[in-house]
Design a protein around this motif. Sequence first.
Motif: not given
Ligand code: GLU
Length: 548
Positions: A37-43, A53-55, A73-75, A232-234, A249-256
Motif C-alpha cells: 500500500t501507499r500514501m499518496a499525498p498532494s504536496p 490516520v491514513q498513514g 507524491v501526487e503533484d 487527473t487524480y482518477h 488503497v487506503v484513502r479518505g472517504d471523500e473519494w467514495l
Molecule cells: N492525492 C490524494 C489525496 O491527497 C490521494 C488519495 C489516495 O490516497 O488515493 O487525497
Amino acid sequence: MDYQALAELLFPNVTDTPESLEERFPLRNAPEGAVITRMAPSPTGFVHLGNLVQGLTSERMAHQSGGVLFLRVEDTDAKREVPGAVEVLIDTLKHYGINFDEGATHTGDAGLYGPYRQRQRAAIYHVYAKKLVSEGQAYPCFCTEEELAAMREKQEAAKETTGYYGAYAMWRDRSMEDIQAQLAAGNPWVLRFKSTGSIENQFKFDDLVKGKLTITENNVDHVLLKSDGIPTYHFAHAVDDHLMRTTHVVRGDEWLPTLPFHIQLFKALGFKLPKYVHIGPLMKMDGNSKRKLSKRKDPELALTFYKAEGFPVEAVYEYIMTLLNSNYEDWRRANPTAPATDFKFSPKKLNPAGNLFDYAKLTDVSKNEIAKMDAAKVYALLTAWAKEYDPDFGEKLASDADYATKILAIGRGGKKPRKDLATWKDAKDYMGFFYDEYLEKPAFAEKFSAETVRTALEKFLAVYNYSDDSGVWFDKVKAITEEMGFTTDMKAYKADPDAFPGTVSDISTFIRQAVTGKTNSPDLYTVMQILGYERTVQRIRNCMAALN
Ligand code: GLU
C-alpha cells in the motif's frame, strides 16, 4: 472511426506499450497475504491528522503483513504545490513512526516502481491514454470553458444532473475531420473517458471499512488527461496503483463518490482492482453537533499543532490507535508495556462513519504516556521540545541535566506515578520554580497575617536540618503547628473550625509557598532535597524579608 489512427494522431510520440510497462514493473515478490500500500499525498505543505490516520492504517496493514508501504507524491496540481512539502511530510510521518520502504525521499526516489512523483510519470500515463483511445474507450474533447458553463446552466434550468454525460457529451462521437480541424487550429483539448455505464445499473462492492456498498454505475465521461497532458487524480490512481502493484488503497472517504468511476476505469484498462479501505472523516463536537475537523477553523487538525503543544509522539500515536481500533484499549490494558506494533491492527475495526476526535481524551492518554516514561526519557523529550518552543527554559534544562532529571524523577515509577504533565507545555508551570528566575512571589491567604506567616517560617528555619528524613522533617512541621496553636487534628478542625487559627496543612502551605512560590507543588520534602539546603533557606529568608 479509425481509433488506431486517432490514437496516433493524438499521441504520435508514444512508442512504449502497456506490455513493456508490465515487464518493467513486474508483480512483486511478496509473501502470500502481504499488503502493498501507499500514501499518496498532494504536496501542499499541510500535514494533518487525516494524514496520520491514513498513514498509521496503511503502515500497520503493510508492515504487520510483511508487505510494503511506499510514498507516492501526487503533484499533478502544480498550483497547490509548496516547495519543501515532500520533505516536511516525510519528516513529520517519520516522527510518528511511519517509515516508508520505498518511494519519494529527501534525496530523490528509492525503489523499483518509480518514478514516484506523478509529474515525472507523464510518459507512462500517455501509454495508457493512447491505448484507451486506440480501443475507442477515450476521446479528445475541445469544449471551451464557456461551452461547459452554458451546458451546466442548461442542465440546472432543466433540473437535470449536471455533468458531461450522455447527450451532453458533445465530443463523444465527433468525426475525425472535426478533431483534425481543432488540432490544426491549435485548440487545447482534454482526454475524456467514454463511459458505457448507466445510472440505471447497480452492483455490490465490498469496502474493507464501509462493508457492502451498493454502487450505481458511472455514466459521466470524466477527464483523464488535462489540457497540459497531466492526468487527473482518477487516471493517475488507476495507472499508478496498477503499475506499483498496490494491493490495498487506503484513502479518505471523500473519494467514495468517484469510486464507481475508478472501478470502471480499472476494468477498461484491464487492471485488477485493488482492495479499498475508505476511512471516514475525523469529527469534533461543536456545541451539540458533530462536524468534520476543518483546516480553517480547527488548529488541532494540523500535526504541527501537537508538536508545538508538546504532546509526545507516543501519546498521539496511542490515542489515534484507540480511535482506529475499538479493541486497542482493552489490548493495551492487558499489555501495558508492549510496543504498540504488537497489536493486531484490523481495518475492519475502523468506524465506517468516522471518528470523533476528543481533545480531552488525548490529554488523558498523554498524561498516562508521560507518567509511564522514566525521568531520563522525559528529560530528553522535554528538553528537545523546550529548545525549540521555549528556548529560555530549554537552556535552563540543558544547563544541568542531573538537576532537571532529579526534578522529573519526583513521583515517577512505582504503582501510582504522578500525572502532572499532559504536554511538555505543562512542564514550566509544574517545575519552573526550581529555577530562581521562574520563582514567583507567593500570595499568602488573606486570612493569615504576615506576622503569622513570618513566625511559621522563622520557626521552620530554626529547626530545618537537611539531613532529616521525611518523617523527622514532617514531625518538625507538626511541632511548629502545635506551638502556634494550629492543629494537626484534621477531624477536630472540621468539627469546629473556629476553635483553631488553622491546621498543619496551612503551616505546610506557608513553607511551600515560601520555597516554591505556589500553593501546589510536588512533595515539599523532596523539593527541598533537590533544591539543596542553601537555596531552600535563602528562599525562605527572601520571602520573610518581602513580607509586610
Ligand atoms: N492525492 C490524494 C489525496 O491527497 C490521494 C488519495 C489516495 O490516497 O488515493 O487525497
